[in-house]
Design a protein around this motif. Structure first.
Motif, mmCIF file in Angstrom:
data_model
loop_
_atom_site.group_PDB
_atom_site.id
_atom_site.type_symbol
_atom_site.label_atom_id
_atom_site.label_comp_id
_atom_site.label_asym_id
_atom_site.label_seq_id
_atom_site.Cartn_x
_atom_site.Cartn_y
_atom_site.Cartn_z
ATOM 1 N N MET A 78 50.830 40.222 36.376
ATOM 2 C CA MET A 78 49.711 40.455 37.274
ATOM 3 C C MET A 78 48.643 41.302 36.591
ATOM 4 S SD MET A 78 49.611 42.355 41.015
ATOM 5 C CE MET A 78 50.589 41.089 41.805
ATOM 6 N N SER A 79 49.065 42.376 35.946
ATOM 7 C CA SER A 79 48.134 43.261 35.261
ATOM 8 C C SER A 79 47.358 42.518 34.180
ATOM 9 C CB SER A 79 48.894 44.436 34.653
ATOM 10 O OG SER A 79 48.043 45.228 33.856
ATOM 11 N N ASP A 80 48.073 41.729 33.366
ATOM 12 C CA ASP A 80 47.415 41.014 32.274
ATOM 13 C C ASP A 80 46.383 40.028 32.806
ATOM 14 O OD1 ASP A 80 48.882 42.417 30.453
ATOM 15 O OD2 ASP A 80 50.235 40.777 29.928
ATOM 16 N N TYR A 81 46.737 39.306 33.871
ATOM 17 C CA TYR A 81 45.776 38.363 34.439
ATOM 18 C C TYR A 81 44.546 39.101 34.970
ATOM 19 C CZ TYR A 81 43.304 35.465 37.715
ATOM 20 O OH TYR A 81 42.288 34.835 38.376
ATOM 21 N N LEU A 82 44.781 40.141 35.767
ATOM 22 C CA LEU A 82 43.676 40.830 36.424
ATOM 23 C C LEU A 82 42.784 41.566 35.437
ATOM 24 C CD1 LEU A 82 45.614 42.172 39.534
ATOM 25 C CD2 LEU A 82 43.851 40.396 39.541
ATOM 26 N N ARG A 83 43.334 42.062 34.356
ATOM 27 C CA ARG A 83 42.538 42.793 33.371
ATOM 28 C C ARG A 83 41.839 41.890 32.370
ATOM 29 N NH1 ARG A 83 45.278 47.565 30.274
ATOM 30 N NH2 ARG A 83 43.142 47.675 29.487
ATOM 31 N N PHE A 84 42.489 40.786 31.979
ATOM 32 C CA PHE A 84 41.996 40.031 30.836
ATOM 33 C C PHE A 84 41.578 38.591 31.127
ATOM 34 C CE2 PHE A 84 45.303 43.047 29.179
ATOM 35 C CZ PHE A 84 44.420 43.936 28.580
ATOM 36 N N ASP A 85 41.966 38.031 32.255
ATOM 37 C CA ASP A 85 41.791 36.585 32.442
ATOM 38 C C ASP A 85 40.980 36.174 33.666
ATOM 39 O OD1 ASP A 85 43.224 35.994 30.128
ATOM 40 O OD2 ASP A 85 45.137 35.962 31.184
ATOM 41 N N THR A 86 40.339 37.103 34.359
ATOM 42 C CA THR A 86 39.590 36.717 35.541
ATOM 43 C C THR A 86 38.192 36.216 35.218
ATOM 44 O OG1 THR A 86 38.669 38.930 35.883
ATOM 45 C CG2 THR A 86 40.805 38.441 36.942
ATOM 46 N N GLY A 87 37.710 36.498 34.015
ATOM 47 C CA GLY A 87 36.350 36.124 33.653
ATOM 48 C C GLY A 87 35.316 37.182 34.001
ATOM 49 N N LEU A 88 35.741 38.269 34.652
ATOM 50 C CA LEU A 88 34.818 39.363 34.940
ATOM 51 C C LEU A 88 34.431 40.082 33.647
ATOM 52 C CD1 LEU A 88 36.241 41.228 38.079
ATOM 53 C CD2 LEU A 88 34.075 39.977 37.948
ATOM 54 N N GLU A 89 33.207 40.574 33.585
ATOM 55 C CA GLU A 89 32.820 41.411 32.455
ATOM 56 C C GLU A 89 33.662 42.687 32.464
ATOM 57 O OE1 GLU A 89 28.612 42.143 31.868
ATOM 58 O OE2 GLU A 89 28.138 40.382 33.092
ATOM 59 N N THR A 93 38.905 37.817 45.695
ATOM 60 C CA THR A 93 40.364 38.010 45.691
ATOM 61 C C THR A 93 40.817 38.733 44.429
ATOM 62 O OG1 THR A 93 40.639 36.004 47.006
ATOM 63 C CG2 THR A 93 42.594 36.832 45.862
ATOM 64 N N ASN A 94 40.255 38.355 43.281
ATOM 65 C CA ASN A 94 40.647 39.006 42.023
ATOM 66 C C ASN A 94 40.273 40.484 42.010
ATOM 67 O OD1 ASN A 94 41.794 36.739 40.844
ATOM 68 N ND2 ASN A 94 39.891 36.105 39.849
ATOM 69 N N MET A 129 39.813 42.460 44.641
ATOM 70 C CA MET A 129 40.737 43.102 45.577
ATOM 71 C C MET A 129 42.099 43.321 44.921
ATOM 72 S SD MET A 129 42.482 41.357 48.896
ATOM 73 C CE MET A 129 43.517 40.437 47.731
ATOM 74 N N GLY A 130 42.600 42.283 44.233
ATOM 75 C CA GLY A 130 43.903 42.379 43.574
ATOM 76 C C GLY A 130 43.927 43.391 42.451
ATOM 77 N N LEU A 131 42.833 43.489 41.704
ATOM 78 C CA LEU A 131 42.737 44.453 40.607
ATOM 79 C C LEU A 131 42.867 45.876 41.131
ATOM 80 C CD1 LEU A 131 42.134 44.928 37.579
ATOM 81 C CD2 LEU A 131 39.701 44.901 38.166
ATOM 82 N N ALA A 132 42.116 46.183 42.185
ATOM 83 C CA ALA A 132 42.211 47.514 42.787
ATOM 84 C C ALA A 132 43.608 47.738 43.361
ATOM 85 C CB ALA A 132 41.152 47.672 43.873
ATOM 86 N N GLY A 133 44.175 46.705 43.968
ATOM 87 C CA GLY A 133 45.516 46.832 44.531
ATOM 88 C C GLY A 133 46.565 47.095 43.469
ATOM 89 N N TYR A 134 46.457 46.400 42.331
ATOM 90 C CA TYR A 134 47.434 46.622 41.260
ATOM 91 C C TYR A 134 47.383 48.062 40.764
ATOM 92 C CZ TYR A 134 49.783 46.891 36.867
ATOM 93 O OH TYR A 134 50.609 47.321 35.864
ATOM 94 N N TYR A 135 46.173 48.626 40.669
ATOM 95 C CA TYR A 135 46.094 50.005 40.192
ATOM 96 C C TYR A 135 46.547 51.010 41.239
ATOM 97 C CZ TYR A 135 44.875 48.998 35.522
ATOM 98 O OH TYR A 135 44.975 48.572 34.215
ATOM 99 N N GLY A 136 46.670 50.568 42.488
ATOM 100 C CA GLY A 136 47.374 51.381 43.482
ATOM 101 C C GLY A 136 48.849 51.466 43.146
ATOM 102 N N ILE A 137 49.439 50.342 42.730
ATOM 103 C CA ILE A 137 50.839 50.343 42.287
ATOM 104 C C ILE A 137 51.005 51.260 41.084
ATOM 105 C CG2 ILE A 137 52.679 48.918 41.281
ATOM 106 C CD1 ILE A 137 51.574 46.559 42.895
ATOM 107 N N THR A 138 50.076 51.153 40.134
ATOM 108 C CA THR A 138 50.133 52.010 38.948
ATOM 109 C C THR A 138 50.072 53.483 39.336
ATOM 110 O OG1 THR A 138 48.990 50.294 37.666
ATOM 111 C CG2 THR A 138 49.048 52.504 36.727
ATOM 112 N N ALA A 139 49.145 53.823 40.232
ATOM 113 C CA ALA A 139 49.013 55.211 40.663
ATOM 114 C C ALA A 139 50.293 55.710 41.319
ATOM 115 C CB ALA A 139 47.834 55.342 41.634
#
Length: 220
Positions: free
Chosen positions: A81-92, A180-181, A183-193
């Motif tokens: 999940m982390s790898d997709y959200l950080r590197f593969d969403t196409g966001l700058e 969605t991406n 939202m998911g990115l912020a959510g994943y870093y909630g898990i990290t926190a």
């Protein structure tokens, strides 16, 4: 006798600092020979992650990975999940990192903040944006797409709802998948926190603007 008393007194004065250090080591390293097959699979997934190739801190003895190692089935999926959200969403990168530091601000996670504030600036985010977020101010130098993400996530955290205007603007800019991406990115870093809180992870000093301790971190 005097020597024994002196040693005892020294131990008594040293004990608090030793206990404090012990409190910050809740998840000790697991030697390779004691790792289960699934734990070794998780270590391999982490080693092969883009974060490791990019110098992104893929060390199994660092948080949150040492926490994930205790449930490697969960850890493997978390890394995906982390790898997709950080590197593969196409966001700058500046937008990905902005979402991460907003999540860090919400959780008062100095560890995530220290890791990602420099990455946000390197990715093109104006340094004052992060400095304002750290101080609990709405940034004044955001680009239009940055302001959209800021409004979306701060409404999510602060108000527990997203206005129709903000949602429609986000959808128009990023599409439903992009919304969605993010939202998911912020959510994943909630898990990290939460993993960092669980590990009681200390934060070494750094040069980035420090998170001010505030009752309300996102102003209206």
């Amino acid at each position: 006798m005097k020597k024994t008393i002196a040693i005892a007194l020294l131990a008594a004065f040293a004990a608090p600092s030793l206990l404090s250090a012990a409190d910050n080591t809740r998840f000790l390293p697991i030697p390779v020979e004691k790792q289960t097959a699934k734990q070794k699979e998780f270590v391999k997934a982490l080693t092969e992650s883009p974060r490791s190739a990019n110098g992104g801190g893929g060390n199994i003895n660092n948080p949150p990975f040492k926490v994930y190692l205790r449930s490697p089935e969960f850890g493997i999926e978390a890394i995906k999940m982390s790898d997709y959200l950080r590197f593969d969403t196409g966001l700058e990168n500046r937008l990905t990192e902005l979402a991460i530091i907003i999540a860090a601000r919400n959780w008062n996670s100095a560890y995530i903040w220290r890791a990602h504030y420099p990455a946000a600036v390197k990715g093109g985010l104006d340094p004052s944006v992060g400095a304002d977020i750290a101080a609990g101010r709405r940034p004044t130098k955001m680009k239009a797409d940055e302001a959209l993400i800021y409004d979306f996530l701060t409404q999510m955290y602060r108000d527990k709802e997203i206005s129709d205007a903000t949602f429609n603007a986000m959808k128009a800019k990023f599409g439903e998948k992009g919304v969605t991406n993010i939202m998911g990115l912020a959510g994943y870093y909630g898990i990290t926190a939460m993993a960092l809180i669980t590990a009681k992870q200390p934060v070494p000093p750094g040069d980035e603007p420090k998170l001010a301790m505030l009752a309300q971190v996102f102003p209206k």
